[in-house]
Design a protein around this motif. Sequence first.
Motif, PDB file in Angstrom:
ATOM      1  N   LEU A   1      25.462 -11.333 -20.823  1.00  0.00           N
ATOM      2  CA  LEU A   1      25.705 -12.741 -21.228  1.00  0.00           C
ATOM      3  C   LEU A   1      25.362 -13.638 -20.220  1.00  0.00           C
ATOM      4  O   LEU A   1      24.923 -14.790 -20.848  1.00  0.00           O
ATOM      5  N   GLN A   2      25.303 -13.510 -18.967  1.00  0.00           N
ATOM      6  CA  GLN A   2      24.872 -14.421 -17.847  1.00  0.00           C
ATOM      7  C   GLN A   2      23.213 -14.729 -18.066  1.00  0.00           C
ATOM      8  O   GLN A   2      22.924 -15.774 -17.986  1.00  0.00           O
ATOM      9  N   LEU A   3      22.620 -13.623 -18.370  1.00  0.00           N
ATOM     10  CA  LEU A   3      21.242 -13.711 -18.569  1.00  0.00           C
ATOM     11  C   LEU A   3      20.742 -14.438 -19.828  1.00  0.00           C
ATOM     12  O   LEU A   3      19.984 -15.273 -19.659  1.00  0.00           O
TER      13      LEU A   3
ATOM     14  N   THR B   1      28.808  -0.945 -24.393  1.00  0.00           N
ATOM     15  CA  THR B   1      28.461  -2.198 -24.000  1.00  0.00           C
ATOM     16  C   THR B   1      28.678  -3.072 -25.621  1.00  0.00           C
ATOM     17  O   THR B   1      28.978  -4.255 -25.561  1.00  0.00           O
ATOM     18  N   VAL B   2      28.111  -2.595 -26.637  1.00  0.00           N
ATOM     19  CA  VAL B   2      28.038  -3.260 -28.074  1.00  0.00           C
ATOM     20  C   VAL B   2      29.577  -3.675 -28.366  1.00  0.00           C
ATOM     21  O   VAL B   2      29.788  -4.592 -28.717  1.00  0.00           O
ATOM     22  N   LEU B   3      30.334  -2.653 -28.033  1.00  0.00           N
ATOM     23  CA  LEU B   3      31.649  -2.890 -28.488  1.00  0.00           C
ATOM     24  C   LEU B   3      32.252  -4.033 -27.583  1.00  0.00           C
ATOM     25  O   LEU B   3      33.177  -4.729 -28.185  1.00  0.00           O
ATOM     26  N   TRP B   4      32.197  -3.893 -26.384  1.00  0.00           N
ATOM     27  CA  TRP B   4      32.788  -4.912 -25.324  1.00  0.00           C
ATOM     28  C   TRP B   4      31.931  -6.441 -25.836  1.00  0.00           C
ATOM     29  O   TRP B   4      32.583  -7.383 -25.926  1.00  0.00           O
ATOM     30  N   LEU B   5      30.684  -6.282 -26.384  1.00  0.00           N
ATOM     31  CA  LEU B   5      29.974  -7.641 -26.708  1.00  0.00           C
ATOM     32  C   LEU B   5      30.700  -8.025 -27.828  1.00  0.00           C
ATOM     33  O   LEU B   5      30.928  -9.371 -27.850  1.00  0.00           O
ATOM     34  N   THR B   6      31.108  -7.254 -28.838  1.00  0.00           N
ATOM     35  CA  THR B   6      31.706  -7.745 -30.014  1.00  0.00           C
ATOM     36  C   THR B   6      32.982  -8.528 -29.750  1.00  0.00           C
ATOM     37  O   THR B   6      33.258  -9.420 -30.620  1.00  0.00           O
ATOM     38  N   ARG B   7      33.535  -8.353 -28.611  1.00  0.00           N
ATOM     39  CA  ARG B   7      34.855  -9.090 -28.356  1.00  0.00           C
ATOM     40  C   ARG B   7      34.355 -10.230 -27.442  1.00  0.00           C
ATOM     41  O   ARG B   7      35.089 -11.256 -27.453  1.00  0.00           O
ATOM     42  N   HIS B   8      33.503 -10.260 -26.684  1.00  0.00           N
ATOM     43  CA  HIS B   8      33.184 -11.200 -25.788  1.00  0.00           C
ATOM     44  C   HIS B   8      31.910 -12.227 -25.931  1.00  0.00           C
ATOM     45  O   HIS B   8      31.888 -13.210 -25.231  1.00  0.00           O
ATOM     46  N   CYS B   9      30.670 -11.868 -26.876  1.00  0.00           N
ATOM     47  CA  CYS B   9      29.731 -12.498 -26.803  1.00  0.00           C
ATOM     48  C   CYS B   9      29.917 -13.762 -27.776  1.00  0.00           C
ATOM     49  O   CYS B   9      30.200 -13.477 -28.921  1.00  0.00           O
ATOM     50  N   PRO B  10      29.477 -14.919 -27.420  1.00  0.00           N
ATOM     51  CA  PRO B  10      29.756 -16.013 -28.127  1.00  0.00           C
ATOM     52  C   PRO B  10      28.584 -16.118 -28.987  1.00  0.00           C
ATOM     53  O   PRO B  10      28.671 -17.050 -29.880  1.00  0.00           O
ATOM     54  N   LEU B  11      27.357 -15.552 -28.623  1.00  0.00           N
ATOM     55  CA  LEU B  11      26.095 -15.533 -29.405  1.00  0.00           C
ATOM     56  C   LEU B  11      26.246 -14.556 -30.593  1.00  0.00           C
ATOM     57  O   LEU B  11      26.804 -13.470 -30.569  1.00  0.00           O
ATOM     58  N   PRO B  12      25.459 -14.642 -31.864  1.00  0.00           N
ATOM     59  CA  PRO B  12      25.321 -13.835 -32.713  1.00  0.00           C
ATOM     60  C   PRO B  12      24.439 -12.302 -32.185  1.00  0.00           C
ATOM     61  O   PRO B  12      23.831 -12.493 -31.027  1.00  0.00           O
ATOM     62  N   LEU B  13      25.104 -11.306 -32.629  1.00  0.00           N
ATOM     63  CA  LEU B  13      24.948 -10.133 -31.908  1.00  0.00           C
ATOM     64  C   LEU B  13      24.237  -9.343 -32.820  1.00  0.00           C
ATOM     65  O   LEU B  13      24.820  -8.916 -33.939  1.00  0.00           O
ATOM     66  N   LEU B  14      22.797  -8.948 -32.790  1.00  0.00           N
ATOM     67  CA  LEU B  14      22.275  -7.935 -33.878  1.00  0.00           C
ATOM     68  C   LEU B  14      22.092  -6.678 -33.148  1.00  0.00           C
ATOM     69  O   LEU B  14      21.472  -6.363 -32.063  1.00  0.00           O
TER      70      LEU B  14
ATOM     71  N   GLY C   1      19.002  -7.610 -14.385  1.00  0.00           N
ATOM     72  CA  GLY C   1      20.427  -7.890 -13.844  1.00  0.00           C
ATOM     73  C   GLY C   1      21.142  -6.536 -13.136  1.00  0.00           C
ATOM     74  O   GLY C   1      20.436  -5.588 -13.134  1.00  0.00           O
ATOM     75  N   GLU C   2      22.326  -7.016 -12.592  1.00  0.00           N
ATOM     76  CA  GLU C   2      22.962  -5.614 -11.924  1.00  0.00           C
ATOM     77  C   GLU C   2      24.356  -6.070 -12.260  1.00  0.00           C
ATOM     78  O   GLU C   2      24.993  -7.083 -12.171  1.00  0.00           O
ATOM     79  N   GLY C   3      25.169  -4.957 -12.180  1.00  0.00           N
ATOM     80  CA  GLY C   3      26.615  -5.058 -12.300  1.00  0.00           C
ATOM     81  C   GLY C   3      27.122  -4.452 -13.757  1.00  0.00           C
ATOM     82  O   GLY C   3      26.448  -3.874 -14.327  1.00  0.00           O
ATOM     83  N   HIS C   4      28.106  -5.065 -13.992  1.00  0.00           N
ATOM     84  CA  HIS C   4      28.746  -4.857 -15.424  1.00  0.00           C
ATOM     85  C   HIS C   4      28.046  -5.222 -16.535  1.00  0.00           C
ATOM     86  O   HIS C   4      27.276  -6.313 -16.688  1.00  0.00           O
TER      87      HIS C   4
ATOM     88  N   GLU D   1      21.669 -18.045 -18.686  1.00  0.00           N
ATOM     89  CA  GLU D   1      20.830 -18.581 -17.899  1.00  0.00           C
ATOM     90  C   GLU D   1      19.269 -18.742 -18.632  1.00  0.00           C
ATOM     91  O   GLU D   1      18.802 -19.919 -18.270  1.00  0.00           O
ATOM     92  N   THR D   2      19.018 -18.088 -19.653  1.00  0.00           N
ATOM     93  CA  THR D   2      17.604 -18.465 -20.396  1.00  0.00           C
ATOM     94  C   THR D   2      17.673 -19.031 -21.687  1.00  0.00           C
ATOM     95  O   THR D   2      16.598 -19.191 -22.394  1.00  0.00           O
ATOM     96  N   GLY D   3      18.758 -19.678 -22.083  1.00  0.00           N
ATOM     97  CA  GLY D   3      19.036 -20.492 -23.296  1.00  0.00           C
ATOM     98  C   GLY D   3      18.844 -19.657 -24.572  1.00  0.00           C
ATOM     99  O   GLY D   3      18.304 -20.071 -25.386  1.00  0.00           O
ATOM    100  N   CYS D   4      19.302 -18.726 -24.525  1.00  0.00           N
ATOM    101  CA  CYS D   4      19.182 -17.739 -25.624  1.00  0.00           C
ATOM    102  C   CYS D   4      20.064 -18.141 -26.667  1.00  0.00           C
ATOM    103  O   CYS D   4      21.199 -18.188 -26.375  1.00  0.00           O
ATOM    104  N   GLY D   5      19.737 -17.887 -27.985  1.00  0.00           N
ATOM    105  CA  GLY D   5      20.587 -18.128 -29.002  1.00  0.00           C
ATOM    106  C   GLY D   5      21.054 -16.811 -29.874  1.00  0.00           C
ATOM    107  O   GLY D   5      21.791 -16.873 -30.775  1.00  0.00           O
ATOM    108  N   LEU D   6      20.501 -15.554 -29.472  1.00  0.00           N
ATOM    109  CA  LEU D   6      20.640 -14.423 -30.106  1.00  0.00           C
ATOM    110  C   LEU D   6      20.606 -13.331 -29.382  1.00  0.00           C
ATOM    111  O   LEU D   6      19.721 -13.447 -28.360  1.00  0.00           O
ATOM    112  N   VAL D   7      21.513 -12.386 -29.383  1.00  0.00           N
ATOM    113  CA  VAL D   7      21.233 -11.292 -28.441  1.00  0.00           C
ATOM    114  C   VAL D   7      21.091  -9.859 -29.319  1.00  0.00           C
ATOM    115  O   VAL D   7      21.533  -9.595 -30.443  1.00  0.00           O
ATOM    116  N   VAL D   8      19.964  -9.125 -29.011  1.00  0.00           N
ATOM    117  CA  VAL D   8      19.227  -7.972 -29.852  1.00  0.00           C
ATOM    118  C   VAL D   8      19.633  -6.940 -28.836  1.00  0.00           C
ATOM    119  O   VAL D   8      19.340  -6.821 -28.011  1.00  0.00           O
ATOM    120  N   THR D   9      20.118  -5.604 -29.731  1.00  0.00           N
ATOM    121  CA  THR D   9      20.297  -4.483 -28.904  1.00  0.00           C
ATOM    122  C   THR D   9      20.226  -3.043 -29.735  1.00  0.00           C
ATOM    123  O   THR D   9      20.265  -3.566 -30.869  1.00  0.00           O
TER     124      THR D   9
END
Length: 302
Positions: free
Chosen positions: A105-107, A134-147, A96-99, A110-118
Amino acid sequence: MPHSRPAPPRAILLATDLGARCDRALSRALQLARQWDARLVVATVLPPAPAQQMIAGVLDAPDPLAREHARQAAEWRLRRDLGAEADGIALEVRVGEGHVGRAVLQLAAETGCGLVVTGIASDPVFELPALGSTVLWLTRHCPLPLLVVHRRVRAPYRDLAVATDFSESARHATRQALALFGPPLRLALVHALESPGSALLAGDRDALQAQARLRADEQAREFQAGLPPMAPDQVRTVIEPGDPARLLRQHAQAEDIDLAVVGTHGRGALFELLIGSIARRLVATLETDTLLVRDPRSLPEP
């Protein structure tokens, strides 16, 4: 009433900045993809073109060919890092590219994922943004479980500790963790008692703390009753006074917990766990892999 157990996701997104510490997140994502027979989407995000290049009449517009070369180089590195480890796994590589957070989250959507791992790392060679913020940003905005992965992979997750204030948010996070990683497993419900005010006499503080502990014991029983059935020796309750982040960290270290689970929306001290400065301490200092689960009631209406 029987408890239904949601199925693990059919697709997982690994967000990596190509740094070495993300190797542990890569290994865990591969292990989970095999465990669940899930498709693995491996994604990285290129930084946006320098803003000054977009100022008309000052500098030339970004070179599309150079950007395409950067994308190809990032994809090549992703595939190189995967190597033979990914044999037998349904694999997709995306750049991807950008923020970083928004692109991840867009990827995932688009790919139908149910979990984000980082993991948390950075790569000065590619000059990609560090994933820590980014992890801190995702804790506020990610609708999926974040590992968030910290440790090397030795086995599937079996020992879990859930930070709980006994709210519905914490119950949702616990049920998500059980759906992803159980059974069999061992589960600790970790609850931090609020300390009585320092202005009270010692006897009053002791009495109030005893009452709070009795109330927490009752809440723990009600909380557990709302979870899928587990054997009595699989579940324990840890109720101690103190800071929620510190208590969770201490328990995880003392018991060698595989995975800490936290709901990112709750009430009281637990809510602050992932909102204020405690969030940064937790992400930076907790050496245990951490699953962050957002309360669906906090998500914006579609």
